[in-house]
Design an enzyme around this catalytic site. Structure first.
Site, PDB file in Angstrom:
ATOM      1  N   LYS A 111       0.653  -1.191   0.149  1.00  0.00           N
ATOM      2  CA  LYS A 111       0.023   0.039   0.075  1.00  0.00           C
ATOM      3  C   LYS A 111       0.792   1.184  -0.060  1.00  0.00           C
ATOM      4  CE  LYS A 111      -4.191   1.844   0.471  1.00  0.00           C
ATOM      5  NZ  LYS A 111      -5.115   1.934  -0.515  1.00  0.00           N
ATOM      6  N   ASP A 121      -5.477  -3.173  -2.219  1.00  0.00           N
ATOM      7  CA  ASP A 121      -7.027  -3.102  -2.326  1.00  0.00           C
ATOM      8  C   ASP A 121      -7.208  -3.867  -3.745  1.00  0.00           C
ATOM      9  OD1 ASP A 121      -5.582  -0.914  -2.582  1.00  0.00           O
ATOM     10  OD2 ASP A 121      -7.038   0.352  -2.415  1.00  0.00           O
ATOM     11  N   ASP A 140      -2.386 -11.592   6.340  1.00  0.00           N
ATOM     12  CA  ASP A 140      -3.004 -12.234   7.041  1.00  0.00           C
ATOM     13  C   ASP A 140      -4.471 -12.178   6.461  1.00  0.00           C
ATOM     14  OD1 ASP A 140      -4.041 -13.648   9.531  1.00  0.00           O
ATOM     15  OD2 ASP A 140      -4.073 -12.144  10.700  1.00  0.00           O
ATOM     16  N   ASP A 182      -6.770 -15.340   3.863  1.00  0.00           N
ATOM     17  CA  ASP A 182      -8.018 -16.041   4.319  1.00  0.00           C
ATOM     18  C   ASP A 182      -8.790 -16.002   3.127  1.00  0.00           C
ATOM     19  OD1 ASP A 182      -7.516 -16.415   6.798  1.00  0.00           O
ATOM     20  OD2 ASP A 182      -9.451 -15.734   7.619  1.00  0.00           O
TER      21      ASP A 182
END
Ligand code: NAD
Length: 353
Positions: free
Chosen positions: A183, A216, A240, A244
């Site tokens: 980012k 993003d 993290d 998922d």
């Protein structure tokens, strides 16, 4: 190979029992000489010893060759002065397990809605925004006034470089493609340093293709075209979250295998949590923990130059893939078996090899 086995909280005892039974099956088949030593951490340890993780347990783990840690109800552990230490953090920090390797792939027979994928998220594991491990003592989250919190994020060049090297080493064994996720448009200094470090390390790997994607946008790209990615390297929190998503894209969070490794130690722990919503119901998918244990065998085999351990890790992956194709799995992966029955079928398959 001596392995300390800590079943963990919630679904942990159910899924870790399947992982240990699977290890016993490959132990016999590949003559590994495994020595599985059970102990406790988390809620069981808090009840028995007044702390979620005993200091002597760390000594036991250091004297062993590997650790299997079940999922922990980390959100329950809020006050270290009352023995409520996050065991996952405790081992990651004290064993310097800087590389969290989280593979995700689709399986024949499980019908993923988003197309085929076979990728690995390589997540930095020791700093970033994780207040529980990014500072030596004290906290890096501060309550400035009752209504103001400041959270510090630590990014250091050595940690960026070593996670980048882990990712490039891994890419050399796969499709030779690394995607750096960041980012840096907003976190210019920290993520700028992360990108610089990855580019510096990339010079040592001229055969590896490198690209950069803002985190993003990555959430959209990885859903839209997951087949484009091979090895994804990123900082702690982004890794993290992203892992998922990639686990779920592979079919279920219950497939989320993961290993946490450093230069001396490694810990196999599924990427998901203790899933209290399904604990004790015999429906949790144990394959995440089985494949995590397989990654531990592979890590040890590579470190020690022991080919039979690498073959055993591969056999566990293969048996899981075949079990899913044969619908010998829990419901989240298209089967109709319970956790225990899925484990029994997997062990029978491993024994029949
Ligand atoms: P979770 O990962 O435990 O569960 C999220 C969802 O995925 C739930 O619906 C759950 O039922 C499902 N799920 C997870 N594992 C599954 C499996 N093997 N098979 C089938 N379904 C599965 O996340 P949560 O509910 O937000 O967290 C529960 C606890 O776990 C919290 O205390 C959290 O802090 C902790 N946690 C621990 C770890 C870790 O130990 N590494 C990681 C994440 C969360």
């Amino acid at each position: 190979m001596k392995i300390i086995v800590l079943p963990g909280d919630g679904i942990g005892p159910e899924t870790v029992a399947v992982a240990t039974a699977s290890l016993e099956a490959v132990d016999a088949r590949f003559r590994l000489g495994l020595d599985l030593q059970p102990d406790v951490a988390g809620h069981d340890s808090l009840r028995q010893y007044g702390t979620t993780v005993r200091p002597e347990l760390l000594d036991r783990v250091k004297a062993a060759d590997g650790l299997i840690l079940g999922p922990m109800s980390t959100y329950d552990f809020k006050d270290e002065s009352r023995g409520e230490i996050n065991p996952s953090k405790y081992f990651r920090k004290n064993l310097d397990l800087f590389a969290n390797i989280r593979p995700a792939r689709t399986y024949e027979g499980s019908g993923s809605r988003y197309g085929k994928l076979d990728l690995v998220v390589v997540r930095e594991n020791t700093e970033g925004f994780y207040a529980d491990r990014n500072i030596e003592s004290g906290g890096s989250e501060m309550l400035i006034t009752p209504d103001v919190v400041v959270s510090l994020r630590r990014i250091t060049r050595p940690c960026c470089e070593r996670i980048a090297r882990a990712a490039f080493d891994l890419a050399m064994t796969r499709q030779r493609h690394v995607t750096v996720v960041h980012k840096a448009n907003v976190l210019r200094l920290g993520d700028g340093m992360f990108i610089d470090s990855c580019q510096l390390v990339a010079r040592d790997y001229p055969d590896v293709r490198v690209d950069e994607v803002i985190v993003d946008a990555m959430m959209a790209h990885v859903v839209r075209a997951p087949e484009r990615y091979d090895v994804i390297v990123t900082t702690n929190m982004f890794g993290d979250i992203l892992s998922d998503l990639t686990a779920e894209l592979s079919g279920s969070l219950g497939m989320a295998a993961s290993i946490n490794s450093g230069t001396k130690y490694a810990m196999a722990q599924a990427a998901h949590g203790s899933a209290p919503d399904i604990a004790g119901q015999n429906i949790a998918n144990p394959f995440s923990q089985v494949c995590s244990a397989g990654m531990l065998l592979t890590w040890y085999g590579q470190r020690e130059g022991r080919e039979n351990f690498i073959q055993a890790g591969h056999a566990l992956d293969e048996a899981v893939a075949q079990a899913i194709a044969a619908r010998e799995s829990t419901r989240d992966m298209g089967g109709s078996l319970g956790t225990r029955q899925t484990g029994e079928a997997l062990v029978a398959r491993l024994r029949a090899y």
